[in-house]
Design an enzyme around this catalytic site. Sequence first.
Site, PDB file in Angstrom:
ATOM      1  N   LYS C  87       0.851  -1.197   0.000  1.00 31.93           N
ATOM      2  CA  LYS C  87       0.000   0.000   0.000  1.00 31.93           C
ATOM      3  C   LYS C  87       0.883   1.242   0.000  1.00 31.93           C
ATOM      4  O   LYS C  87       1.879   1.310   0.742  1.00 31.93           O
ATOM      5  CB  LYS C  87      -0.913  -0.025   1.235  1.00 31.93           C
ATOM      6  CG  LYS C  87      -2.002   1.040   1.231  1.00 31.93           C
ATOM      7  CD  LYS C  87      -2.925   0.899   2.444  1.00 31.93           C
ATOM      8  CE  LYS C  87      -4.067   1.904   2.441  1.00 31.93           C
ATOM      9  NZ  LYS C  87      -4.929   1.762   3.636  1.00 31.93           N
ATOM     10  N   SER C 162      -9.825   2.109   2.548  1.00 32.76           N
ATOM     11  CA  SER C 162      -8.905   2.820   1.676  1.00 32.76           C
ATOM     12  C   SER C 162      -7.973   1.905   0.884  1.00 32.76           C
ATOM     13  O   SER C 162      -7.442   2.311  -0.142  1.00 32.76           O
ATOM     14  CB  SER C 162      -8.056   3.773   2.508  1.00 32.76           C
ATOM     15  OG  SER C 162      -7.265   3.056   3.457  1.00 32.76           O
ATOM     16  N   SER C 186     -10.065  -0.230   6.775  1.00 35.14           N
ATOM     17  CA  SER C 186      -9.440  -0.126   5.453  1.00 35.14           C
ATOM     18  C   SER C 186      -8.706  -1.373   4.978  1.00 35.14           C
ATOM     19  O   SER C 186      -8.294  -1.443   3.820  1.00 35.14           O
ATOM     20  CB  SER C 186      -8.485   1.068   5.418  1.00 35.14           C
ATOM     21  OG  SER C 186      -9.225   2.262   5.398  1.00 35.14           O
TER      22      SER C 186
END
EC number: 6.3.5.7
Lengths: 98, 503, 504
Positions: C87, C162, C186
């Site tokens: 990420k 997210s 997330s």
Amino acid sequence: MPGITREEVAHLARLARLELKGEELDHFAGQLDDIIGAVARVSEVADQDVPPTSHPLPLTNVMRADEVRPSLTPEQALSGAPAQEQQRFKVPRILGED
Amino acid sequence: MTVTELVSYEDALASYDPVMGLEVHVELGTKTKMFCGCSTELKQDANSQTCPTCLGLPGSLPVVNAIGVESAIKIGLALNCEIAEWCRFARKNYFYPDMPKNFQTSQYDEPIAFNGYLDVQLEDGEIFRVEIERAHMEEDTGKSLHVGGATGRIHGASHSLLDYNRAGIPLIEIVTKPIEGAGTRAPEVAKAYVAELRELIKALGVSEARMEQGQMRCDVNLSLRPHGRAEFGTRSETKNVNSLRSVERAARFEIQRHAAVLNSGGTIVQETRHFHEEDGSTTAGRIKDNAEDYRYFPEPDLVPVAPSREWVEELRRGLPELPRVRRNRLREEWGVSEHDMQSILNAGAIDPIVATIEAGADAASARKWWMGELARNANESGRDLASLPITPEQVARVTVLVKEGSLNDKLARQVIEGVLAGEGGPDDVVEKRGLKVVSDEGALGTAVDEAIAANAGIADKIRSGKVAAAGALVGAVMKATRGQADAARVRELILEKLGVTEG
Amino acid sequence: MTTATHNVEHIIKLTAAETAAKIASGELTAVEVTEAHLARIDAVDEKVQAFLHVDREGALAQARAVDAKRENGEKLGPLAGVPLALKDIFTTEGMPTTVGSKILEGWIPPYDATVTRKLKAADVVILGKTNMDEFAMGSSTENSAYGPTGNPWDLTKIPGGSGGGSSAALASYEAPLAIGTDTGGSIRQPAAVTGTVGVKPTYGGVSRYGMVAFSSSLDQGGPCARTVLDAALLHEVIAGHDPLDSTSIDAPVPPVVEAARNGSVAGMRVGVVKQFRGEGYQAGVLQRFDESVELMKELGAEIVELDCPSFDLALSAYYLIAPSECSSNLARFDAMRYGLRVGDDGTKSAEEVTALTREAGFGDEVKRRIILGTYALSSGYYDAYYGSAQKVRTLITQDFEKAFEKVDVIVSPTTPTTAFPIGERADDPMAMYLADLCTIPTNLAGNAAMSLPCGLAPEDGMPVGLQIIAPAMKDDRLYKVGAAVEAAFVEKWGHPLLEEAPSL
Ligand SMILES: [Mg+2]
Ligand SMILES: [Zn+2]
């Protein structure tokens, strides 16, 4: 709880150093009003005698020994600088005093 | 800004009662910064002592320096404070380019030390108790260099250059409770408090507390109220008053300025003020209105600090003799008056004198040099005694040379002057300048003979019993030897050669 | 050996555990594996848009190093040579880190996050950085400044957020492993809507050093994978005490891999919280959830009804605490030291340049939260909002404590609905926030939770996630229960759920 006004949003934006455009102020004021209206429920517990939790785990006294660790080189430190001069971060003139 | 005609100090205090608050920031002498492992060494290359944490790079996190906490507790204990059983760091949120995260990691409503006092001794020996509100931990900011304006001032600059080497250096902020009841002596109390605090910090070994290097910085908050009124007036906050003398001057100036404003029917604006070394005045800075909102909240990246009582007691046991106690002990050892001791303290001479004695000097001589020749020199050059380019060891060496007769006072002064001028140690200066007392009996005898021959009249007077006239001949010999003779021995020789005995 | 197309297809479908075993045995080289995944990225990422940056050279160099180690007879770690999608919230020295924001476009950090460092030390091959909602604020990845990511099950739908880039990379077989961060869900919510596995470890279990902060007291990095075992293997690599993170737990990592290898719910007490259903829950989601509970009962679990009244206030507390912390954490993006600078024309002041840059560099959701947080912390409102939210946090923790006296784990739907269409909730923050209804209490309390697939919602054929929640420091329970449920479902379905996804 009272709603949030456009003026308040403008004040908050100043505190947060956000140069919001006029229409954004209106847009955000409306949305923030909704959000605050929804989340204001938390104040139901304001008078309850419970300790606030700032940290999810009850850790205390996490400290390090006073021992020097390698720093970045000045080149590394300045590698992301939008501008630099004399091995320093070059920034626009500063208006206010701190 | 309107310029207000100051009210005389005496008149101001005839009408008003001053209330002061002093906020002192002390940079700790830790090896590393408060929240990262970067070195705190001063005067290094710009931005050479920075890391992701003290630069506030995205993703970086703080970790508390244990010695920073320990130092805060020691300071708290020495100030007779209570030490928190549990406290947190808080974020003080405001934007400023010299502050990498745009919040200062500080403490807010949970300081590590609170509710203490410091007794300070005034010039006349009276003890005044200054109550301490709190001592808390925080971090310093970076340094800005303002370019393009007049002499590095922020106004008129075209841009600024930032060096974050200082960002994150541990600070302890010590805040007094309102100091009331000092009356006309408020400025003196302010100065004595800061001086005493500095001595204390140094004695604890947590910082060198050099004000001229910004390691100790003082804000003077001051308000006036009419005599007999309980509520405080509006205060001004004079920032960065960075010498003992300035602390006193700033308080004095603000008393006179406030009185002038109040007398003319005006109101004091709550604002920060800048102190000006040149003339001791202050000028308006930022107005402290309600727009300022630091939005403090507990620092989520740091866990609470909960000093165990065992640790606190251990630190308490390890506290050194406190400066005032030590000073009284030294005063007795040195056999000086309260007043003299106060002068020694004010001159910053205690530690140099102690060190000089430890290096082999007798107390009287050590005191004489530091409070005489050296104090004068420091004064003239606008420096601290401690920052003069002469060490206590060197001063001790000079006193030893005097004692063994190799130097007389006059020569010793020249030696010290040489050392201060960077000509080397005392022995080097003696050597290079040829400053040994002439003790060669042959050379001295010749000089005496020549003086007698050249001053036959005086010699006759002496022979006839007017021993007092010998002084003139001694002077002649001293002149001939450019002062390098031992005057007492010269006198002896003259009398001997003229066959006269004293008394 | 050849890397023919069918071989690529074969390699990318392997689990991380299988891949590592084949590399260790020499059946596959790490370079082959990396090339297969790079080829897959080349083939599908134009559609999926999971990656913001692909580090082809770096990945191959790491793979070659793994192969060299093996040739030299060095012992390889359990995930050596396995590709991973990171990420874009973790700093990577020499590789761009944008956090999905314009304000950090092109920023190349001079340091590695602890998670990055641990992955490198474990010889995991980092393929690149994945897309995300800007500063991890969002539940759909639509808030990325670099455009949305598609859900591999249906590219017109959101992949969750997210960490939508990470979940989409897994579901599209671009990588068998990914890293996410979970502030309010997330990791778990993207896992749920893409039919993958995601774990939010106990707060403090994985170092936050080098993870760009959104809300410090809630943020937690964690593993994302396609199987429970793979997640456990990755968990073990990235977890553990870090002296650079003061909130890191200084205790051994719970035995997650061992738990994943010994899945069982027999004799366990499994709690079902009555607050985790009702209005707003999609019928198919509740159906699959109820079936999961039934399944666990069949596997020998005892089901216990729980009442956690304070959970009703969790969303409100979260939307005060997270914005408050973010308003402070994001203050550092001021155009002075790194990142975007706008309006520096030689006449404007630093103050003006900061404000102009933040206006231009932050997206709407970020600005909204900064303002909301600034409001909640401001004097006069602090006690009512931030202070109360922190009290709610205490009450939620207490509800969990009481619950865990009665049960070993709690289960719930991970998210009230399946993936919604891109654009549907884009300008309706309150609707968007509801996606995190079931995941937020765990972030507030700091304990551990997992999401794993439990079927497709009949009405839209999109994946449904089952959330398992364990007490703090008992992360291993997630894997023990998760592995048992996963095995039972795979047996029931005859294959992993993801095989039902359309090919891209
Ligand atoms: Mg301060
Ligand atoms: Zn540093």
